[in-house]
Design a protein around this motif. Structure first.
Motif, PDB file in Angstrom:
ATOM      1  N   CYS A 138      -5.790   3.984  17.919  1.00 33.80           N
ATOM      2  CA  CYS A 138      -6.139   2.679  18.505  1.00 33.80           C
ATOM      3  C   CYS A 138      -6.992   2.911  19.753  1.00 33.80           C
ATOM      4  CB  CYS A 138      -4.870   1.912  18.871  1.00 33.80           C
ATOM      5  SG  CYS A 138      -3.839   2.799  20.033  1.00 33.80           S
ATOM      6  N   GLY A 187      -1.707  -2.886  10.946  1.00 32.55           N
ATOM      7  CA  GLY A 187      -1.405  -1.591  11.568  1.00 32.55           C
ATOM      8  C   GLY A 187      -0.035  -1.559  12.236  1.00 32.55           C
ATOM      9  N   ARG A 213      -9.955  -7.853  17.510  1.00 29.65           N
ATOM     10  CA  ARG A 213      -9.268  -7.011  18.498  1.00 29.65           C
ATOM     11  C   ARG A 213      -7.861  -7.517  18.794  1.00 29.65           C
ATOM     12  NH1 ARG A 213     -12.780  -3.852  21.282  1.00 29.65           N
ATOM     13  NH2 ARG A 213     -10.983  -2.487  21.340  1.00 29.65           N
ATOM     14  N   GLY A 271      -6.393   1.822  13.239  1.00 33.11           N
ATOM     15  CA  GLY A 271      -6.267   0.376  13.475  1.00 33.11           C
ATOM     16  C   GLY A 271      -4.794   0.029  13.633  1.00 33.11           C
ATOM     17  N   PHE A 279       0.838  -1.214   0.000  1.00 37.68           N
ATOM     18  CA  PHE A 279       0.000   0.000   0.000  1.00 37.68           C
ATOM     19  C   PHE A 279       0.870   1.260   0.000  1.00 37.68           C
ATOM     20  CE2 PHE A 279      -3.637  -2.703   0.795  1.00 37.68           C
ATOM     21  CZ  PHE A 279      -4.682  -1.994   0.224  1.00 37.68           C
ATOM     22  N   PRO A 308      -6.746  -5.847  -3.137  1.00 38.53           N
ATOM     23  CA  PRO A 308      -5.803  -6.773  -2.515  1.00 38.53           C
ATOM     24  C   PRO A 308      -4.351  -6.335  -2.684  1.00 38.53           C
ATOM     25  CG  PRO A 308      -6.775  -7.738  -4.495  1.00 38.53           C
ATOM     26  CD  PRO A 308      -7.470  -6.440  -4.275  1.00 38.53           C
ATOM     27  N   THR A 367     -13.337   1.990   9.189  1.00 36.24           N
ATOM     28  CA  THR A 367     -14.226   2.982   9.808  1.00 36.24           C
ATOM     29  C   THR A 367     -14.057   4.388   9.230  1.00 36.24           C
ATOM     30  OG1 THR A 367     -12.630   3.303  11.588  1.00 36.24           O
ATOM     31  CG2 THR A 367     -14.389   1.734  12.002  1.00 36.24           C
ATOM     32  N   VAL A 419      -7.104  -0.452   3.404  1.00 31.24           N
ATOM     33  CA  VAL A 419      -6.645  -1.856   3.498  1.00 31.24           C
ATOM     34  C   VAL A 419      -7.872  -2.761   3.593  1.00 31.24           C
ATOM     35  CG1 VAL A 419      -5.290  -3.485   4.873  1.00 31.24           C
ATOM     36  CG2 VAL A 419      -4.501  -1.128   4.607  1.00 31.24           C
ATOM     37  N   LEU A 420      -8.852  -2.321   4.348  1.00 31.06           N
ATOM     38  CA  LEU A 420     -10.144  -3.016   4.400  1.00 31.06           C
ATOM     39  C   LEU A 420     -11.136  -2.206   3.569  1.00 31.06           C
ATOM     40  CD1 LEU A 420     -12.330  -4.921   5.386  1.00 31.06           C
ATOM     41  CD2 LEU A 420     -12.342  -3.726   7.571  1.00 31.06           C
ATOM     42  N   SER A 466      -2.981  -1.017  16.005  1.00 32.22           N
ATOM     43  CA  SER A 466      -2.536  -2.111  16.874  1.00 32.22           C
ATOM     44  C   SER A 466      -2.754  -3.488  16.259  1.00 32.22           C
ATOM     45  CB  SER A 466      -3.284  -2.034  18.208  1.00 32.22           C
ATOM     46  OG  SER A 466      -4.685  -2.036  17.961  1.00 32.22           O
ATOM     47  N   TYR A 495      -9.116   6.300  19.867  1.00 35.39           N
ATOM     48  CA  TYR A 495     -10.348   6.558  19.112  1.00 35.39           C
ATOM     49  C   TYR A 495     -11.608   6.524  19.981  1.00 35.39           C
ATOM     50  CZ  TYR A 495     -11.217   1.436  18.781  1.00 35.39           C
ATOM     51  OH  TYR A 495     -11.447   0.114  19.072  1.00 35.39           O
TER      52      TYR A 495
HETATM   53  N1  NAP Z   1      -6.192  -5.400   1.189  1.00 26.59           N
HETATM   54  C1  NAP Z   1      -5.484  -6.441   1.547  1.00 26.59           C
HETATM   55  O1  NAP Z   1      -4.762  -7.055   0.760  1.00 26.59           O
HETATM   56  C2  NAP Z   1      -5.540  -6.901   2.993  1.00 26.59           C
HETATM   57  C3  NAP Z   1      -4.458  -7.594   3.530  1.00 26.59           C
HETATM   58  C4  NAP Z   1      -4.486  -7.932   4.884  1.00 26.59           C
HETATM   59  C5  NAP Z   1      -5.620  -7.632   5.651  1.00 26.59           C
HETATM   60  N2  NAP Z   1      -6.681  -7.009   5.059  1.00 26.59           N
HETATM   61  C6  NAP Z   1      -7.863  -6.665   5.850  1.00 26.59           C
HETATM   62  O2  NAP Z   1      -7.513  -5.583   6.693  1.00 26.59           O
HETATM   63  C7  NAP Z   1      -8.211  -5.655   7.914  1.00 26.59           C
HETATM   64  C8  NAP Z   1      -7.256  -5.514   9.066  1.00 26.59           C
HETATM   65  O3  NAP Z   1      -6.430  -6.651   9.121  1.00 26.59           O
HETATM   66  P1  NAP Z   1      -5.554  -6.921  10.416  1.00 26.59           P
HETATM   67  O4  NAP Z   1      -4.896  -8.220  10.173  1.00 26.59           O
HETATM   68  O5  NAP Z   1      -4.718  -5.763  10.738  1.00 26.59           O
HETATM   69  O6  NAP Z   1      -6.715  -7.092  11.497  1.00 26.59           O
HETATM   70  P2  NAP Z   1      -6.590  -7.209  13.091  1.00 26.59           P
HETATM   71  O7  NAP Z   1      -5.212  -7.650  13.423  1.00 26.59           O
HETATM   72  O8  NAP Z   1      -7.746  -7.970  13.554  1.00 26.59           O
HETATM   73  O9  NAP Z   1      -6.675  -5.695  13.602  1.00 26.59           O
HETATM   74  C9  NAP Z   1      -7.797  -4.937  13.528  1.00 26.59           C
HETATM   75  C10 NAP Z   1      -7.522  -3.730  14.423  1.00 26.59           C
HETATM   76  O10 NAP Z   1      -8.589  -2.835  14.250  1.00 26.59           O
HETATM   77  C11 NAP Z   1      -8.670  -2.081  15.442  1.00 26.59           C
HETATM   78  N3  NAP Z   1      -9.989  -1.463  15.539  1.00 26.59           N
HETATM   79  C12 NAP Z   1     -11.191  -2.052  15.763  1.00 26.59           C
HETATM   80  N4  NAP Z   1     -12.161  -1.114  15.769  1.00 26.59           N
HETATM   81  C13 NAP Z   1     -11.541   0.086  15.517  1.00 26.59           C
HETATM   82  C14 NAP Z   1     -12.006   1.420  15.376  1.00 26.59           C
HETATM   83  N5  NAP Z   1     -13.292   1.743  15.497  1.00 26.59           N
HETATM   84  N6  NAP Z   1     -11.094   2.388  15.113  1.00 26.59           N
HETATM   85  C15 NAP Z   1      -9.788   2.105  14.983  1.00 26.59           C
HETATM   86  N7  NAP Z   1      -9.295   0.855  15.119  1.00 26.59           N
HETATM   87  C16 NAP Z   1     -10.169  -0.146  15.372  1.00 26.59           C
HETATM   88  C17 NAP Z   1      -8.390  -3.062  16.561  1.00 26.59           C
HETATM   89  O11 NAP Z   1      -7.704  -2.365  17.586  1.00 26.59           O
HETATM   90  P3  NAP Z   1      -8.342  -2.048  19.017  1.00 26.59           P
HETATM   91  O12 NAP Z   1      -8.425  -3.358  19.753  1.00 26.59           O
HETATM   92  O13 NAP Z   1      -7.392  -1.069  19.622  1.00 26.59           O
HETATM   93  O14 NAP Z   1      -9.711  -1.477  18.730  1.00 26.59           O
HETATM   94  C18 NAP Z   1      -7.461  -4.079  15.884  1.00 26.59           C
HETATM   95  O15 NAP Z   1      -6.138  -3.920  16.353  1.00 26.59           O
HETATM   96  C19 NAP Z   1      -8.978  -6.978   7.899  1.00 26.59           C
HETATM   97  O16 NAP Z   1     -10.318  -6.716   7.588  1.00 26.59           O
HETATM   98  C20 NAP Z   1      -8.322  -7.775   6.787  1.00 26.59           C
HETATM   99  O17 NAP Z   1      -9.214  -8.658   6.178  1.00 26.59           O
HETATM  100  C21 NAP Z   1      -6.668  -6.623   3.759  1.00 26.59           C
END
Ligand code: NAP
Length: 326
Positions: free
Chosen positions: A185, A167, A313, A161, A145, A269, A225, A244-245, A163, A204
């Motif tokens: 976060c 992120g 989370r 996001g 990205f 992706p 979000t 990313v999402l 954490s 947040y």
């Molecule tokens: N485009 C792509 O190729 C690609 C690649 C990888 C992943 N993804 C997608 O990207 C997303 C994130 O992946 P990930 O692996 O990083 O997920 P993850 O490890 O589950 O992390 C999600 C984070 O979002 C935070 N969060 C939840 N609600 C929030 C809010 N309202 N505001 C700000 N932060 C918030 C949580 O932190 P807190 O506990 O502090 O709330 C958590 O640390 C997933 O949906 C995944 O499918 C896409």
């Protein structure tokens, strides 16, 4: 060998520990004995078919309409080379490596074959297997990205996001590239995000960064979000929103935003390239990138790991460890 299989989409209970044939490397492949792998948010999406808006049908067509085509999940691992095909000359038996299979999955097993020219790289000596297993998914996503956004040193980047798996990688990589980084976060994760090098951290639950009057060159959204409608006022002129999402509507919106403003939405992706793994390994070796580990589970308890990742989370990465008799 032991592998975690699933024959139908659904909750973590669909995962089963099975005995399957150990793979044999082709002439150009290495056979890796897995010491550690991860459960990513992507594994949970594929298992449950819980996809972002607009991707349900596309996902079924790609992954298998009524049942999964690839019955072993897992996109990253670290382990030792156990044997090599006759044409392999980059690796030898005993090498400690990490690997990324991306959308091809197949890492939740005791052994995995990888082509020597694929996304498999020597493990940085200063990382253990658990840490090395967690380099690839978040690291290559954030890197891809930032490359598409043409991140420049001195730019202001906010990571929403900060954490999570992506992120925690994005904060460290943006710092490495010389950005001024703000991590967003929840209260409990502020110290973690600060420890990754973020210059500023926003809770947040107490403050909405899209309404505090600050503007950024790049907004990274891993939490889904801050769509363009909410974040455009927080983007500077020529600012880029990295979704990313993202759902299908976000992707369809990309050309329209570019045509009608100086700003840009980048979604879709991420590509996981072998050279990106090598770059991340070098960065890790130099002490500038370290995967964050939240929890560890043995292979036999992988359903518990999925339940935890399903909460959305997790902090950084969730590791699955594999015991070997020797
Ligand atoms: N485009 C792509 O190729 C690609 C690649 C990888 C992943 N993804 C997608 O990207 C997303 C994130 O992946 P990930 O692996 O990083 O997920 P993850 O490890 O589950 O992390 C999600 C984070 O979002 C935070 N969060 C939840 N609600 C929030 C809010 N309202 N505001 C700000 N932060 C918030 C949580 O932190 P807190 O506990 O502090 O709330 C958590 O640390 C997933 O949906 C995944 O499918 C896409």
């Amino acid at each position: 060998m032991k592998a975690i299989m699933y024959e139908r989409y659904g909750p973590p209970d669909v995962l089963e520990l099975k005995e399957v044939a150990k793979p044999t490397p082709r002439d150009n492949e290495v056979l890796i004995r897995t010491h550690a792998t991860t459960v990513t948010s992507g594994d949970c999406r594929v298992r449950s078919l819980h996809m972002p808006v607009g991707f349900g049908l596309i996902a079924r067509l790609v992954l298998g309409v009524s049942r999964p085509r690839q019955s072993i999940l897992g996109s990253e691992l670290a382990g030792k080379v156990e044997s090599v095909g006759k044409d392999v000359n980059k690796f030898k038996i005993g090498d400690e490596v990490f690997a990324f299979t991306g959308a091809r999955l197949g890492c939740h097993a005791e052994y995995k074959c990888m082509p020597e020219d694929g996304a498999v790289v020597l493990k940085p000596a200063n990382l253990n297997f658990d840490e090395a297993a967690a380099i690839s998914s978040g690291g290559t996503t954030a890197l891809d990205f930032f490359r598409r956004a043409k991140l420049q040193s001195g730019e202001k980047v906010v990571v929403n996001g900060a954490s999570g798996g992506v992120g925690t990688a994005a904060v460290q990589l943006a710092k490495h590239f010389g950005a001024d980084v703000t991590g967003v976060c929840s209260t409990a994760n502020m110290q973690l995000v600060r420890s990754l090098g973020a210059n500023h951290v926003i809770d947040y639950t107490k403050q909405d960064f899209t309404e505090n009057g600050e503007t950024y060159d790049i907004i990274v959204d891993t939490a889904g979000t801050v769509p363009f409608s909410r974040s455009k006022a927080s983007l500077k002129d020529r600012g880029r929103l990295l979704l990313v999402l993202s759902g299908l509507p976000d992707i369809l919106q990309m050309p329209w935003v570019s045509m009608t403003s100086s700003k840009k939405v980048i979604a879709g992706p991420a590509a996981g390239r072998a050279e990106d793994l090598r770059f991340l390994a070098e960065l890790a070796e130099a002490g500038e990138f370290k995967p964050v580990i939240d929890r560890r589970y043995p292979l036999e308890q992988i359903a518990e790991a999925h339940r935890y990742v399903d909460t959305g989370r997790k902090k950084g990465n969730v590791i699955i460890t594999l015991e070997h008799d020797d």
